[in-house]
Scaffold this motif. Structure first.
Motif, PDB file in Angstrom:
ATOM      1  N   LYS A  27      -4.201  -3.850   0.467  1.00 57.72           N
ATOM      2  CA  LYS A  27      -4.847  -4.618   1.535  1.00 57.72           C
ATOM      3  C   LYS A  27      -5.696  -5.813   1.048  1.00 57.72           C
ATOM      4  CE  LYS A  27      -4.125  -1.833   5.477  1.00 57.72           C
ATOM      5  NZ  LYS A  27      -3.877  -0.386   5.556  1.00 57.72           N
ATOM      6  N   ASP A  43      -7.039   7.284  -2.030  1.00 59.64           N
ATOM      7  CA  ASP A  43      -6.374   6.138  -1.417  1.00 59.64           C
ATOM      8  C   ASP A  43      -7.459   5.190  -0.907  1.00 59.64           C
ATOM      9  OD1 ASP A  43      -5.150   4.327   0.237  1.00 59.64           O
ATOM     10  OD2 ASP A  43      -3.856   5.777   1.253  1.00 59.64           O
ATOM     11  N   ILE A  75      -6.972   2.029  -0.268  1.00 59.85           N
ATOM     12  CA  ILE A  75      -6.259   0.837   0.202  1.00 59.85           C
ATOM     13  C   ILE A  75      -7.041   0.113   1.295  1.00 59.85           C
ATOM     14  CG2 ILE A  75      -4.157   0.065   1.394  1.00 59.85           C
ATOM     15  CD1 ILE A  75      -2.720   2.376  -0.214  1.00 59.85           C
ATOM     16  N   GLY A  96       0.809  -1.214   0.000  1.00 60.51           N
ATOM     17  CA  GLY A  96       0.000   0.000   0.000  1.00 60.51           C
ATOM     18  C   GLY A  96       0.841   1.262   0.000  1.00 60.51           C
ATOM     19  N   SER A  97       1.838   1.304   0.884  1.00 59.88           N
ATOM     20  CA  SER A  97       2.681   2.497   0.952  1.00 59.88           C
ATOM     21  C   SER A  97       3.321   2.787  -0.404  1.00 59.88           C
ATOM     22  CB  SER A  97       3.786   2.317   1.998  1.00 59.88           C
ATOM     23  OG  SER A  97       3.231   2.091   3.270  1.00 59.88           O
ATOM     24  N   HIS A 108      -1.593   7.302   5.110  1.00 65.92           N
ATOM     25  CA  HIS A 108      -1.288   6.814   3.763  1.00 65.92           C
ATOM     26  C   HIS A 108      -0.101   5.872   3.720  1.00 65.92           C
ATOM     27  CE1 HIS A 108      -4.346   9.347   1.977  1.00 65.92           C
ATOM     28  NE2 HIS A 108      -3.921  10.350   2.726  1.00 65.92           N
TER      29      HIS A 108
HETATM   30  C1  LIG Z   1      -2.709   0.380   5.273  1.00 60.92           C
HETATM   31  C2  LIG Z   1      -2.834   1.604   4.474  1.00 60.92           C
HETATM   32  C3  LIG Z   1      -1.763   2.083   3.702  1.00 60.92           C
HETATM   33  C4  LIG Z   1      -0.400   1.429   3.697  1.00 60.92           C
HETATM   34  O1  LIG Z   1      -0.422   0.132   3.202  1.00 60.92           O
HETATM   35  P1  LIG Z   1       0.789  -0.876   3.563  1.00 60.92           P
HETATM   36  O2  LIG Z   1       0.455  -2.100   2.767  1.00 60.92           O
HETATM   37  O3  LIG Z   1       0.743  -1.077   5.040  1.00 60.92           O
HETATM   38  O4  LIG Z   1       2.047  -0.232   3.105  1.00 60.92           O
HETATM   39  C5  LIG Z   1      -1.977   3.221   2.955  1.00 60.92           C
HETATM   40  N1  LIG Z   1      -3.163   3.860   2.949  1.00 60.92           N
HETATM   41  C6  LIG Z   1      -4.212   3.423   3.670  1.00 60.92           C
HETATM   42  C7  LIG Z   1      -5.506   4.152   3.604  1.00 60.92           C
HETATM   43  C8  LIG Z   1      -4.088   2.295   4.464  1.00 60.92           C
HETATM   44  O5  LIG Z   1      -5.133   1.877   5.204  1.00 60.92           O
END
Ligand SMILES: *Cc1c(COP(=O)(O)O)cnc(C)c1O
Length: 422
Positions: free
Chosen positions: A271, A242, A244, A109-110, A142
């Motif tokens: 995620k 975002d 994620i 995600g990052s 994020h």
């Molecule tokens: C968890 C998350 C991230 C980061 O994802 P990772 O896989 O932990 O790097 C970024 N943005 C949001 C909204 C998240 O919930």
């Protein structure tokens, strides 16, 4: 399990080597449960941080990994392509809102946030109007890499620790109107003001649509997001959503931006993408953004991770999305929402509770004071559930197959733990 070795040598998320907290030994997971080494079953309220939407050890997902394992686990993505990636990206293009169609697969995600921010920088560079500031919201999250952290809430992510290294961006007040509140136009005024007074330097707006996750579990009004899109359009600023945490059905829509009937210029996914099996993320852009990025001086988008498009991760992501599409996910998520809306309000009667809120398969209890994670965790494990609070937030986002009896077990455990602790 060698817990002593773990305690002495292994870092867990956000932990101290000086004061390692309890870690519970999990030896397997199945359906809605995690199983401790001693056989204790814990009902899962976390979906392993939004990811395991179908539950654990799912036959269809296991099969997808096994089938792919016999063909190839990994090949480089530079100059090579393969069915798992093609089939996955076909699904992503079809599922995400219409103008999004250029998919960049990445590691986590990052990194998908890093990729989105880099796309925005290259976009303006290619247009001959370099801009490098981002506008985002307080209480956002994020990710933990540097660029992602720089647009994460300055207090939550401790910007002062990295001062001098982190780029400085602009933070608008986070929305106050809750999802179910009456909309108040004043809610958007700080965002509007910050956007309009910094137009010459803002490359893009980045935010979590509708639900701000790790930065405060705040669930805000769809009109806020609608106004953000309108303002970005009016001033030709890119919008990065975002998704994620919110993507793939969690909020009752496939993507949370659908609550506002909008679509971003760039969307970050992660995620739940692989159903919680492996790390993988994606950044999807419109053709306009992608083509502009590539028309610049570099002649391409400047990013390419070693494990890009990993076939095992692609195959299981593909199977997870197929499973989502083939099952009545929306009925399940809205069923969870209905049940949460029946059960959570009575927790407001507890003196220690400041607020309860919910949307889709997300339930949040906010307390007045921070909970002691170590002791409340012990209470939860005793009650046979896995819930991992942080700060003043005790929250659940269970797998979509969780039934009403199980949901009640989670909410009762929260209620009893809070009554015992606070
Ligand atoms: C968890 C998350 C991230 C980061 O994802 P990772 O896989 O932990 O790097 C970024 N943005 C949001 C909204 C998240 O919930």
């Amino acid at each position: 399990m060698d817990i002593a070795f773990d305690r002495d040598h292994i870092w867990h998320p956000y932990t101290s080597t000086l004061n390692p907290l309890t870690c519970y030994p999990v030896s397997r997971a199945e359906g809605m449960h995690l199983y401790l080494e001693d056989g204790t079953a814990l009902l899962d309220g976390m979906s392993s941080w939004w990811a395991a939407i179908h539950g654990y050890n799912h036959p269809a997902l296991n099969q997808a990994v096994t089938d792919q394992l016999g063909k190839m686990s990994h090949v480089m993505f530079g100059g090579i392509t393969h069915d798992p990636a093609i089939n996955l990206c076909k699904k992503l293009v079809a599922m995400t809102p219409a103008p999004l169609e250029k998919v960049f697969l990445c590691d986590s995600g990052s990194i998908s946030v890093e990729v989105a921010l880099k796309m925005a920088l290259q976009y303006w560079h290619a247009k001959g109007q370099p801009k490098s500031t981002f506008l985002t919201l307080r209480h956002g999250y994020h990710g933990d890499s540097f660029a992602a952290m720089s647009v994460t809430d300055p207090d939550n992510s401790m910007h002062k620790l990295y001062k001098g290294f982190l780029p400085e961006h602009i933070f608008a007040d986070s929305p106050e109107c809750g999802f179910y509140d009456e909309w108040n136009e004043a809610d958007i005024s700080d965002f509007k003001h910050k956007l309009e007074t910094n137009l010459d330097k803002i490359a893009a707006v980045i935010l979590e649509p509708i639900v701000q996750g790790a930065g405060g579990m705040r669930i805000y009004h769809p009109i806020y997001l609608k106004r953000v899109r309108e303002l970005c359009d009016e001033h030709s600023v890119l919008l990065i959503c975002d998704e994620i945490a919110t993507g793939f059905g969690r909020t009752g829509k496939l993507f949370a931006c659908e609550h506002a009937g909008i679509s971003p210029d760039i969307m970050c996914l992660g995620k739940a993408l692989t159903g919680g099996y492996m790390t993988m993320a994606a950044t999807i852009a419109t053709k306009h953004v992608a083509d502009t990025v590539c028309s610049g001086e570099a002649g391409c988008f400047m990013h390419g991770p070693t494990f890009m498009g990993n076939p095992l991760a692609s195959a299981v992501a593909n199977a997870s999305l197929q499973l989502l599409i083939d099952t009545p996910w929306q009925d399940k998520v809205l069923g969870i929402e209905k049940h949460l809306s029946d059960m959570l309000p009575e927790l407001n009667d507890l003196d220690c509770v400041k607020d309860v809120r919910w949307l889709g398969a997300i339930g949040v209890v906010e307390t007045h004071q921070s909970v002691n994670v170590e002791t409340i965790q012990k209470h939860f494990v005793k009650a046979g559930v896995w819930i991992r609070p942080f700060g003043r937030l005790v929250y659940i986002m269970p797998p979509y197959d969780m039934n009403n009896v199980q949901l009640k077990q989670l909410v009762d455990a929260i209620k009893n733990a809070l009554m015992a602790q606070m």
